[in-house]
Design a protein around this motif. Structure first.
Motif, PDB file in Angstrom:
ATOM      1  N   ASP A   9       0.835  -1.188   0.000  1.00  0.00           N
ATOM      2  CA  ASP A   9       0.000   0.000   0.000  1.00  0.00           C
ATOM      3  C   ASP A   9       0.877   1.249   0.000  1.00  0.00           C
ATOM      4  O   ASP A   9       2.078   1.191   0.232  1.00  0.00           O
ATOM      5  CB  ASP A   9      -0.976  -0.020   1.184  1.00  0.00           C
ATOM      6  CG  ASP A   9      -0.266  -0.145   2.528  1.00  0.00           C
ATOM      7  OD1 ASP A   9       0.890   0.296   2.646  1.00  0.00           O
ATOM      8  OD2 ASP A   9      -0.886  -0.679   3.462  1.00  0.00           O
ATOM      9  N   GLN A  10       0.272   2.381  -0.272  1.00  0.00           N
ATOM     10  CA  GLN A  10       0.995   3.648  -0.351  1.00  0.00           C
ATOM     11  C   GLN A  10       1.687   3.989   0.973  1.00  0.00           C
ATOM     12  O   GLN A  10       2.773   4.552   0.968  1.00  0.00           O
ATOM     13  CB  GLN A  10       0.067   4.772  -0.784  1.00  0.00           C
ATOM     14  CG  GLN A  10      -0.167   4.812  -2.285  1.00  0.00           C
ATOM     15  CD  GLN A  10       1.144   4.919  -3.059  1.00  0.00           C
ATOM     16  OE1 GLN A  10       1.620   3.952  -3.640  1.00  0.00           O
ATOM     17  NE2 GLN A  10       1.742   6.081  -3.060  1.00  0.00           N
ATOM     18  N   ILE A  13       4.958   2.098   1.022  1.00  0.00           N
ATOM     19  CA  ILE A  13       5.891   2.700   0.063  1.00  0.00           C
ATOM     20  C   ILE A  13       6.448   4.015   0.616  1.00  0.00           C
ATOM     21  O   ILE A  13       7.654   4.270   0.546  1.00  0.00           O
ATOM     22  CB  ILE A  13       5.223   2.911  -1.312  1.00  0.00           C
ATOM     23  CG1 ILE A  13       4.834   1.563  -1.943  1.00  0.00           C
ATOM     24  CG2 ILE A  13       6.112   3.724  -2.240  1.00  0.00           C
ATOM     25  CD1 ILE A  13       5.998   0.671  -2.312  1.00  0.00           C
ATOM     26  N   GLN A  14       5.584   4.841   1.189  1.00  0.00           N
ATOM     27  CA  GLN A  14       6.037   6.119   1.754  1.00  0.00           C
ATOM     28  C   GLN A  14       6.981   5.890   2.939  1.00  0.00           C
ATOM     29  O   GLN A  14       7.974   6.594   3.091  1.00  0.00           O
ATOM     30  CB  GLN A  14       4.852   6.985   2.173  1.00  0.00           C
ATOM     31  CG  GLN A  14       4.030   7.492   1.004  1.00  0.00           C
ATOM     32  CD  GLN A  14       4.875   8.248  -0.019  1.00  0.00           C
ATOM     33  OE1 GLN A  14       5.732   9.043   0.320  1.00  0.00           O
ATOM     34  NE2 GLN A  14       4.636   7.957  -1.294  1.00  0.00           N
ATOM     35  N   ARG A  17      10.277   4.910   1.503  1.00  0.00           N
ATOM     36  CA  ARG A  17      10.945   6.086   0.928  1.00  0.00           C
ATOM     37  C   ARG A  17      11.601   6.918   2.030  1.00  0.00           C
ATOM     38  O   ARG A  17      12.749   7.340   1.898  1.00  0.00           O
ATOM     39  CB  ARG A  17       9.953   6.942   0.139  1.00  0.00           C
ATOM     40  CG  ARG A  17      10.626   8.209  -0.428  1.00  0.00           C
ATOM     41  CD  ARG A  17       9.651   9.100  -1.160  1.00  0.00           C
ATOM     42  NE  ARG A  17       9.462   8.554  -2.502  1.00  0.00           N
ATOM     43  CZ  ARG A  17       8.287   8.307  -3.052  1.00  0.00           C
ATOM     44  NH1 ARG A  17       7.166   8.560  -2.396  1.00  0.00           N
ATOM     45  NH2 ARG A  17       8.213   7.835  -4.274  1.00  0.00           N
ATOM     46  N   GLY A  89       7.812   2.837  -9.842  1.00  0.00           N
ATOM     47  CA  GLY A  89       6.714   1.933  -9.533  1.00  0.00           C
ATOM     48  C   GLY A  89       7.111   0.467  -9.549  1.00  0.00           C
ATOM     49  O   GLY A  89       6.248  -0.409  -9.631  1.00  0.00           O
TER      50      GLY A  89
END
Length: 136
Positions: A9-10, A13-14, A17, A89
């Motif tokens: 999920d985002q 990923i965040q 990062r 991605g």
């Protein structure tokens, strides 16, 4: 679930990062400090009158420092690649096979760009101590 389809999920990923960016920010200053120290050690050994034992100690320190710098450079390259994969991605997919990298592996080593099996195979191949794929 296919091994080619990681479900991240985002939020994950965040988080990755941020972790990768933090690692990069920590590595850059330490690498510069290590390179500066290595240069200073080398300059001191060239310009000073000294004993052979001093030279041996300084050479040993330079070798250790050089190895640490080389490892940090390699890790920084992996961090940069992982950040690029986030942008593209493709984060979570192996650069070698396109297979999904396990979430647990990415949480432990956010800069991972190979599956664990691929990494182990690469290390065994590069290990001069390995004989027919078996580590000594």
């Amino acid at each position: 679930m296919s091994s080619k389809t990681p479900v991240f999920d985002q939020a994950f990923i965040q988080k990755q990062r941020r972790q990768l960016t933090k690692l990069r920010e920590e590595l850059l200053p330490s690498m510069k400090a290590e390179e500066k120290e290595e240069t200073q050690l080398h300059s001191q050994s060239v310009g000073d009158a000294h004993e052979a034992e001093d030279d041996a100690q300084k050479l040993a320190m330079l070798e250790i420092e050089g190895t640490a710098v080389a490892r940090n450079i390699e890790r920084l390259k992996l961090i940069e690649r992982a950040l690029q994969k986030i942008e593209d991605g493709t984060y979570g997919f192996s650069d070698a096979s396109g297979e999904a990298i396990q979430r647990e592996r990415l949480e432990a080593v956010p800069e991972a760009i190979f599956t664990l099996a691929e990494l182990e195979a690469r290390e065994a191949k590069d290990d001069p101590r390995s004989a027919a794929g078996k580590k000594i």
